[in-house]
Write an enzyme that holds these catalytic residues in place. Structure first.
Site, PDB file in Angstrom:
ATOM      1  CG  HIS A  90      -1.951   1.058   1.179  1.00  0.00           C
ATOM      2  ND1 HIS A  90      -1.656   2.376   1.460  1.00  0.00           N
ATOM      3  CD2 HIS A  90      -3.246   1.020   0.835  1.00  0.00           C
ATOM      4  CE1 HIS A  90      -2.758   3.103   1.295  1.00  0.00           C
ATOM      5  NE2 HIS A  90      -3.743   2.302   0.916  1.00  0.00           N
ATOM      6  CD  GLU A 157      -5.454   1.724  -2.990  1.00  0.00           C
ATOM      7  OE1 GLU A 157      -6.630   1.787  -2.632  1.00  0.00           O
ATOM      8  OE2 GLU A 157      -4.501   1.682  -2.187  1.00  0.00           O
TER       9      GLU A 157
HETATM   10  P1  PGA Z   1      -9.485   6.357   0.646  1.00  0.00           P
HETATM   11  O1  PGA Z   1      -8.298   5.290   0.844  1.00  0.00           O
HETATM   12  O2  PGA Z   1     -10.682   5.568   0.147  1.00  0.00           O
HETATM   13  O3  PGA Z   1      -9.711   6.940   2.008  1.00  0.00           O
HETATM   14  O4  PGA Z   1      -9.038   7.345  -0.364  1.00  0.00           O
HETATM   15  C1  PGA Z   1      -8.099   4.251  -0.097  1.00  0.00           C
HETATM   16  C2  PGA Z   1      -6.900   3.440   0.276  1.00  0.00           C
HETATM   17  O5  PGA Z   1      -5.938   3.975   0.856  1.00  0.00           O
HETATM   18  O6  PGA Z   1      -6.868   2.231  -0.008  1.00  0.00           O
END
Ligand code: PGA
Length: 232
Positions: A90, A157
């Protein structure tokens, strides 16, 4: 088509709040929820909520099941608790714990060896996006982070979308997800994450290549989460 929804709780909820959340969760017939809980709660939650699918938010990069690695949790330990998935790489860990692609790959390999599906995260910063080099950047991350297997989920992401309320538009999503499909050239589940909420979901669900979503903030409110699961 059946899709996955990954609820990344991050470092949120007391144990009682986590239990309360799981007690209120109603299973959807439409899409599958995976709850990525803080590791310290996984033992209790997986034993008491056998119908919920749990993920860890991280796993040790060490390839041993047990050993002198203070503070680490092995993929074998997670597997023994019934954990089915693990988020690896992540961006918050890449930034805060300085996890490299090499480390992320080691983690993913350990997961697969222990029958846990890694959810491998990639995504560019705002600077990289603005420089126009985001596709090359994502390609390098993917090539260096994924194992020689097709037993993984890939989550795109963009860092500039996480927790900011900004999301890529439909064309930008199609560009990146088509590119990722070509780079990976394997039949795997592709997930989008970054400010997914009841508004942004409308665009995300129209992109065919996206087979699931990862939620941070929106995963902490059970009512909103269930609405998002149903509307995906
Ligand atoms: P968020 O986070 O939905 O708060 O933008 C997503 C993530 O970090 O996986």
């Amino acid at each position: 088509m059946h899709k996955v929804v990954i609820a990344n709780w991050k470092m949120n909820f007391s144990l009682n709040e986590a239990i309360d959340f799981c007690n209120h969760f109603i299973e959807s017939s439409k899409n599958t929820l995976i709850i990525a809980s803080p590791s310290i709660y996984l033992s209790y939650l997986s034993q008491n909520f056998p119908n919920i699918i749990f993920a860890s938010q991280d796993v040790s990069e060490e390839s041993y099941d047990y050993g002198a690695f203070t503070g680490e949790i092995s993929a074998k330990m997670l597997y023994d608790l019934g954990v089915k998935y693990s988020i690896t790489g992540h961006s918050e860990r890449r930034i805060n714990q300085l996890e490299t692609n090499h480390i992320v790959k080691r983690k993913a390999v350990n997961c697969i060896k222990n029958n846990i599906t890694p959810i491998i995260c990639v995504g560019e910063t705002k600077n990289v996006r603005e420089s126009g080099h985001h596709l090359e950047y994502i390609k390098k991350q993917i090539m260096e982070s994924i194992p020689d297997s097709s037993s993984f989920i890939l989550a795109y992401e963009p860092i500039w979308a996480i927790g900011t309320g900004n999301t890529p538009n439909r064309e930008e999503l199609i560009e990146v997800f088509s590119f990722i499909e070509n780079v990976i050239a394997k039949d795997i589940t592709l997930v989008y994450g970054g400010s997914v909420n009841l508004q942004t979901i409308d665009i995300i669900r129209t992109v065919n290549q996206i087979n699931g979503i990862m939620l941070g903030k929106s995963s902490l409110d059970i009512v909103k989460l269930e609405q998002i699961i149903e509307s995906l």
